[in-house]
Design a protein around this motif. Structure first.
Motif, PDB file in Angstrom:
ATOM      1  N   ASP A  53       0.830  -1.211   0.000  1.00 50.44           N
ATOM      2  CA  ASP A  53       0.000   0.000   0.000  1.00 50.44           C
ATOM      3  C   ASP A  53       0.864   1.260   0.000  1.00 50.44           C
ATOM      4  OD1 ASP A  53      -2.249  -1.555   0.029  1.00 50.44           O
ATOM      5  OD2 ASP A  53      -2.567  -1.396   2.197  1.00 50.44           O
ATOM      6  N   LEU A  54       1.915   1.267   0.824  1.00 50.97           N
ATOM      7  CA  LEU A  54       2.763   2.452   0.911  1.00 50.97           C
ATOM      8  C   LEU A  54       3.575   2.662  -0.352  1.00 50.97           C
ATOM      9  CD1 LEU A  54       3.988   2.221   4.615  1.00 50.97           C
ATOM     10  CD2 LEU A  54       2.404   3.886   3.641  1.00 50.97           C
ATOM     11  N   ALA A  55       4.049   1.586  -0.957  1.00 49.48           N
ATOM     12  CA  ALA A  55       4.800   1.717  -2.213  1.00 49.48           C
ATOM     13  C   ALA A  55       3.912   2.344  -3.283  1.00 49.48           C
ATOM     14  CB  ALA A  55       5.310   0.352  -2.663  1.00 49.48           C
ATOM     15  N   GLN A  56       2.670   1.941  -3.303  1.00 51.84           N
ATOM     16  CA  GLN A  56       1.730   2.508  -4.263  1.00 51.84           C
ATOM     17  C   GLN A  56       1.411   3.957  -3.924  1.00 51.84           C
ATOM     18  OE1 GLN A  56      -2.183   0.552  -4.448  1.00 51.84           O
ATOM     19  NE2 GLN A  56      -1.990   0.540  -6.676  1.00 51.84           N
ATOM     20  N   ARG A  57       1.258   4.224  -2.681  1.00 53.30           N
ATOM     21  CA  ARG A  57       0.934   5.582  -2.225  1.00 53.30           C
ATOM     22  C   ARG A  57       2.041   6.580  -2.541  1.00 53.30           C
ATOM     23  NH1 ARG A  57      -0.118   6.808   4.169  1.00 53.30           N
ATOM     24  NH2 ARG A  57       0.286   9.034   4.169  1.00 53.30           N
ATOM     25  N   PHE A  58       3.294   6.170  -2.304  1.00 50.54           N
ATOM     26  CA  PHE A  58       4.426   7.062  -2.546  1.00 50.54           C
ATOM     27  C   PHE A  58       4.944   6.974  -3.976  1.00 50.54           C
ATOM     28  CE2 PHE A  58       5.391   6.396   2.209  1.00 50.54           C
ATOM     29  CZ  PHE A  58       4.597   7.484   2.552  1.00 50.54           C
ATOM     30  N   GLY A  59       4.419   6.032  -4.758  1.00 55.57           N
ATOM     31  CA  GLY A  59       4.835   5.911  -6.147  1.00 55.57           C
ATOM     32  C   GLY A  59       6.258   5.428  -6.307  1.00 55.57           C
ATOM     33  N   VAL A  60       6.656   4.458  -5.473  1.00 54.12           N
ATOM     34  CA  VAL A  60       8.026   3.940  -5.523  1.00 54.12           C
ATOM     35  C   VAL A  60       7.985   2.415  -5.492  1.00 54.12           C
ATOM     36  CG1 VAL A  60       8.994   5.954  -4.376  1.00 54.12           C
ATOM     37  CG2 VAL A  60       8.268   3.986  -2.999  1.00 54.12           C
ATOM     38  N   SER A  61       9.144   1.807  -5.791  1.00 59.45           N
ATOM     39  CA  SER A  61       9.266   0.370  -5.673  1.00 59.45           C
ATOM     40  C   SER A  61       9.437   0.012  -4.197  1.00 59.45           C
ATOM     41  CB  SER A  61      10.466  -0.139  -6.471  1.00 59.45           C
ATOM     42  OG  SER A  61      11.670   0.341  -5.900  1.00 59.45           O
ATOM     43  N   ARG A  62       9.399  -1.271  -3.873  1.00 55.47           N
ATOM     44  CA  ARG A  62       9.499  -1.682  -2.481  1.00 55.47           C
ATOM     45  C   ARG A  62      10.918  -1.556  -1.937  1.00 55.47           C
ATOM     46  NH1 ARG A  62       5.954  -7.121  -2.017  1.00 55.47           N
ATOM     47  NH2 ARG A  62       6.547  -6.896   0.182  1.00 55.47           N
ATOM     48  N   GLY A  63      11.925  -1.447  -2.826  1.00 60.95           N
ATOM     49  CA  GLY A  63      13.307  -1.318  -2.370  1.00 60.95           C
ATOM     50  C   GLY A  63      13.538  -0.069  -1.527  1.00 60.95           C
ATOM     51  N   PRO A  64      13.280   1.133  -2.072  1.00 55.35           N
ATOM     52  CA  PRO A  64      13.451   2.355  -1.276  1.00 55.35           C
ATOM     53  C   PRO A  64      12.550   2.390  -0.044  1.00 55.35           C
ATOM     54  CG  PRO A  64      13.271   2.879  -3.606  1.00 55.35           C
ATOM     55  CD  PRO A  64      12.921   1.427  -3.460  1.00 55.35           C
ATOM     56  N   LEU A  65      11.363   1.818  -0.165  1.00 59.26           N
ATOM     57  CA  LEU A  65      10.446   1.798   0.975  1.00 59.26           C
ATOM     58  C   LEU A  65      11.008   0.931   2.099  1.00 59.26           C
ATOM     59  CD1 LEU A  65       7.740   2.589   2.208  1.00 59.26           C
ATOM     60  CD2 LEU A  65       6.751   0.573   1.124  1.00 59.26           C
TER      61      LEU A  65
END
Length: 246
Positions: A53-65
């Motif tokens: 959900d957060l990766a989608q919300r911030f528009g990033v891949s799961r790596g930086p998250l």
């Protein structure tokens, strides 16, 4: 924000640096966004950190998250448990209040030691920091001090020149209290009152008066604790200063 190399192929090396710097910048941005969401309550205390959900919300891949979550774990703002995953830290009311009693004793001693050990230049920098804080809280109810070197209490803990105090305050207690400090500073009048209390402590340190510096710092923490007690009981009102601080 902090920005984070043999060169056989110049073009390739430059391209590699761009990727590394771009990834680091993205990681910092995600970290800042996630920290802001936690600090402001957008992501509640105790809430599960859903990577998808957060990766989608911030528009990033799961790596930086994941890197951002790891950094928050290091700061004790996120905890990870087996079969549950990562969650925002949450403390019981009793545990939180107990932290304030420990903080009162430790920060009082830190202020006493700082009055003896901070250099004149460091004290001048501390006073300039409070001037900057004065501008930032002039028309706000939040007294936001999230960056270490821009935090009055962090400066005092460092100025005490005591490794044990610095470690316990800067690397342990402050990380847990940071979220609560941000939210509770929104009590009407508390930001301006806290700034005045900070100025009184700084003045005592500048006067090299350890007794007064410790007393004023303790009263400052007690005032914050009493406001917290009111908030937890649902009875918080406008901050009331200690009579001797008027």
């Amino acid at each position: 924000m902090t920005m984070l190399g043999d060169e056989a192929d110049t073009t390739g090396a430059a391209g590699c640096r761009d990727v590394v710097e771009g990834a680091q910048t993205l990681g910092d941005r995600v970290y800042d966004q996630l920290l802001d969401a936690i600090m402001t309550g957008e992501i509640p205390l105790g809430a599960k950190i859903g990577e998808n959900d957060l990766a989608q919300r911030f528009g990033v891949s799961r790596g930086p998250l994941r890197e951002a979550i790891r950094r928050l774990e290091e700061r004790r703002l996120v905890i990870r448990t087996a079969h549950v995953g990562a969650r925002v830290v949450e403390m019981s009311d009793t545990s939180l209040l107990e932290l304030f009693f420990v903080r009162e004793a430790m920060e009082g001693m830190a202020a006493r030691l700082a009055s003896q050990r901070m250099s004149d230049a460091e004290i001048a920098d501390l006073e300039r920091l409070l001037d900057a804080h004065g501008e930032s809280v002039a028309d706000r109810e939040h007294y936001d001090q999230r960056d270490h070197d821009l935090d009055f209490h962090y400066r005092i803990a460092k100025g005490a020149r005591n490794d044990m105090i610095e470690g316990l305050l800067c690397r342990d207690l402050y990380q847990l209290l940071q979220i609560y400090r941000y939210r509770h500073s929104a009590v009407p009048g508390r930001a301006q009152r806290a700034l005045l209390e900070h100025r009184r402590v700084a003045a005592a340190i500048a006067a090299r008066d350890g007794d007064l510096a410790e007393t004023l710092m303790r009263r400052h923490i007690v005032a914050a604790r009493k406001i917290l007690e009111g908030l937890l009981a649902g009875t918080a009102a406008t901050a009331v200063p200690h009579p001797e601080l008027k």
